[in-house]
Design an enzyme around this catalytic site. Structure first.
Site, PDB file in Angstrom:
ATOM      1  CG  ASN A   1      -4.673  11.057  -5.643  1.00 61.77           C
ATOM      2  OD1 ASN A   1      -3.714  11.147  -6.451  1.00 61.77           O
ATOM      3  ND2 ASN A   1      -5.327  10.013  -5.469  1.00 61.77           N
TER       4      ASN A   1
ATOM      5  CG  ASP B   1      -4.186   8.528 -12.647  1.00 58.22           C
ATOM      6  OD1 ASP B   1      -4.902   8.855 -13.388  1.00 58.22           O
ATOM      7  OD2 ASP B   1      -4.495   7.873 -11.567  1.00 58.22           O
TER       8      ASP B   1
ATOM      9  CG  ASP C   1      -1.918   1.316   1.011  1.00 55.94           C
ATOM     10  OD1 ASP C   1      -2.944   0.758   0.593  1.00 55.94           O
ATOM     11  OD2 ASP C   1      -1.618   1.989   1.846  1.00 55.94           O
TER      12      ASP C   1
ATOM     13  CD  GLU D   1      -4.758   3.884  -1.691  1.00 57.48           C
ATOM     14  OE1 GLU D   1      -5.001   4.068  -0.496  1.00 57.48           O
ATOM     15  OE2 GLU D   1      -5.615   3.885  -2.215  1.00 57.48           O
TER      16      GLU D   1
END
Length: 540
Positions: A421, A430, A413, A457
């Site tokens: 983000n 991305d 993770d 993620e």
């Protein structure tokens, strides 16, 4: 008079043979019906026996929950569920022991099953009854006699976990399977015997019926001589028909050529001339090899030649060449032309231009390959998607179980990805996901290792035949590789660069599919422990 007697004898024999075949057909039908009924009956019997095992474990779980639950409404619901399981298990047990017509054992229990259910002091029947009685007593004492609950629960759990009850249930299932297979084998033997009898009857019919009929037919041929004059009149009609056929061949849209026995071309219709770009005078006398492109496998030509030399029709695909050197795909059928002595006098070939069809097939194949890749690939990271991961996990689980090997899973993770983000936007998010995915792929060197985007993620790496130490080494390489990317973390995060947390689990697979979920759950638990201990670390 003699012919009439012969016909009468043949009719009687023919009727006798038909009667015997009818009896055999009826017998085979009965055997088939019995086989289907036995299959259905055996499946039901084995399913009920196997379900007893599941119900015993379910009853133990409900008993434990009933003994420890404090909420009265939940206790009532648990009591009802446990009562239902007891009744279901008891009814199924009675069905498994029932004997006589209309029961699960119309011919009675076998000696082996009787030994399992009733033999010895700790027979399966006694264990099941004791288990059901204990569960019923627990229901009755759950509210009225709390002091008995612990003792009753202990007895139930001991019976469910000590293996004797489960071993007995497993033995019953195995014995049911053995007896079912023996019965099926007996029915198959009867079917084979019926087949042998059928063949013997057919042989008898050939010898006693068809041979006399053949002799009579031979005599009838003599009478055919009288028809000869009529046949001569028809020759002229047939000649006209041949001319019409020749005109049809010439006008056919399919390419048709006729060669002699050495494959020298004698005739090519207009469609053949158009398809290949040759005129008739250019083709006559040439060997059919003039159409070869050099791109058709030699094995195909060998197969073609072997077939037509054996007086068989050959059909297949190849790549031919036109006069201008261009190539085209064709479907070709070649048949030998036989003379009156059944010798090969030449060959006729019919070919169709299938170039467009082949092109459509190639386009369709390419489209299918692209579609198949899209179905199992995550479009952003180009790793395997969740669906593909589940498929590979199931396959590798069975393979490692079969080989007795270990199976390791790494759950990964990205730390503080939501903050990343929020700080840099989803487009940069991305980019971050793709770079982390590339880093994971760069670490994996073995062909069997699979990296997948598990969701958001989160990533997963499946390592077949890897123990916990090998998995930990891979996980550390992934962690350091991601750090070395130098991706700037969100401003409010303590670390300067983006990091990952990793959880490892290793298990030796068994025959249970539930173990796959356990492997994922263990790796997830290790991942969350890594998160709680400060992130940017590996926990196993």
């Amino acid at each position: 008079m003699e012919q009439d007697n012969l016909i009468t004898h043949l009719t009687v024999r023919y009727t006798l043979v038909l009667g015997m075949l009818a009896v055999l057909a009826a017998g085979m039908y009965v055997i088939g019906v019995n086989q289907r009924q036995l299959n259905d009956h055996s499946s039901e019997l084995i399913n009920i026996s196997g379900r007893q095992r599941m119900l015993s474990q379910r009853a133990a779980l409900l008993s434990q929950n009933l003994a420890t639950e404090q909420d009265q409404s939940k206790r009532d619901a648990l009591r009802r569920d446990l009562q239902k399981i007891i009744e279901t298990m008891g009814a199924a047990h009675q069905r498994l022991l029932a004997e006589g017509p209309g029961s699960m054992h119309p011919k009675g229990l076998s000696a082996e099953l009787r030994q399992i259910y009733f033999g010895g002091e700790e027979s399966l029947d006694m264990r099941v009854r004791q288990y059901l009685t204990g569960a019923q007593n627990l229901i009755d004492a759950a509210d009225a006699q709390p002091e008995l609950v612990d003792r009753l629960l202990w007895d139930i759990l001991a019976q469910a976990r000590n293996g004797k009850l489960l071993a007995g249930l497993d033995s019953a299932v195995d014995q049911q399977q053995i007896e079912s297979e023996a019965n099926l084998k007996r029915l198959k033997t009867q079917q084979q015997l019926g087949l042998v009898l059928t063949l013997l009857i057919l042989g008898y019919s050939f010898w006693s019926i068809f041979r006399p009929m053949t002799r009579r037919l031979r005599m009838e041929l003599i009478a055919l001589h009288e028809i000869q004059q009529d046949l001569e009149k028809r020759v002229e009609e047939n000649t006209r028909e041949v001319r019409r056929l020749a005109s049809a061949i010439q006008a056919s849209a399919e390419s048709i050529i006729i060669t002699d026995q050495r494959a020298k071309i004698e005739f090519a219709n207009a469609a053949c001339q158009r398809l290949n770009g040759y005129r008739m005078e250019e083709l006559v006398g040439e060997n059919a090899r003039i159409f070869q492109s050099g791109r058709t496998l030699r094995a195909i030509y060998n197969e073609l030649w072997d077939a037509i030399q054996a007086k068989k029709i050959w059909s297949g695909e190849m790549i031919n060449q036109r006069k201008d050197g261009t190539h085209y795909d064709t479907h070709l059928t070649i048949a030998p032309i036989l003379d009156a002595q059944d010798d090969i006098d030449g060959f006729v070939g019919i070919q169709s231009d299938i170039s467009k069809i082949k092109e459509y097939e190639r386009q369709l194949q390419a489209a299918n390959q692209d579609l198949e890749r899209l179905v199992v690939t995550d479009s952003l990271t180009q790793l395997a998607n969740r669906r593909r991961f589940d498929e590979v996990l199931s396959l590798e689980w069975r393979r490692c179980w079969r080989d007795g090997a270990e199976l390791s899973l790494i759950m990964i993770d990205i730390d503080h990805f939501k903050k990343y983000n929020d700080s840099y936007g989803h487009q940069q998010g991305d980019v971050c996901l793709k770079r982390v995915a590339d880093a994971i792929k760069s670490v994996l060197q073995r062909a069997g290792d699979v990296a997948a985007r598990y969701g958001g993620e989160e990533f997963a790496v499946l390592l077949p035949e890897a123990d916990i130490n090998g998995a930990r080494e891979i996980a550390e390489l992934i962690r350091t590789e991601v750090m070395s990317l130098g991706i700037h973390a969100a401003p409010e995060v303590q670390n300067e660069h983006v990091t990952v947390s990793l959880g490892i689990a290793t298990i030796r697979p068994d025959s249970s599919h539930a173990g796959q979920d356990e492997l994922v759950a263990r790796a997830d638990a290790a991942l969350y422990r890594a998160k709680n201990e400060g992130r940017n670390r590996v926990c196993a």
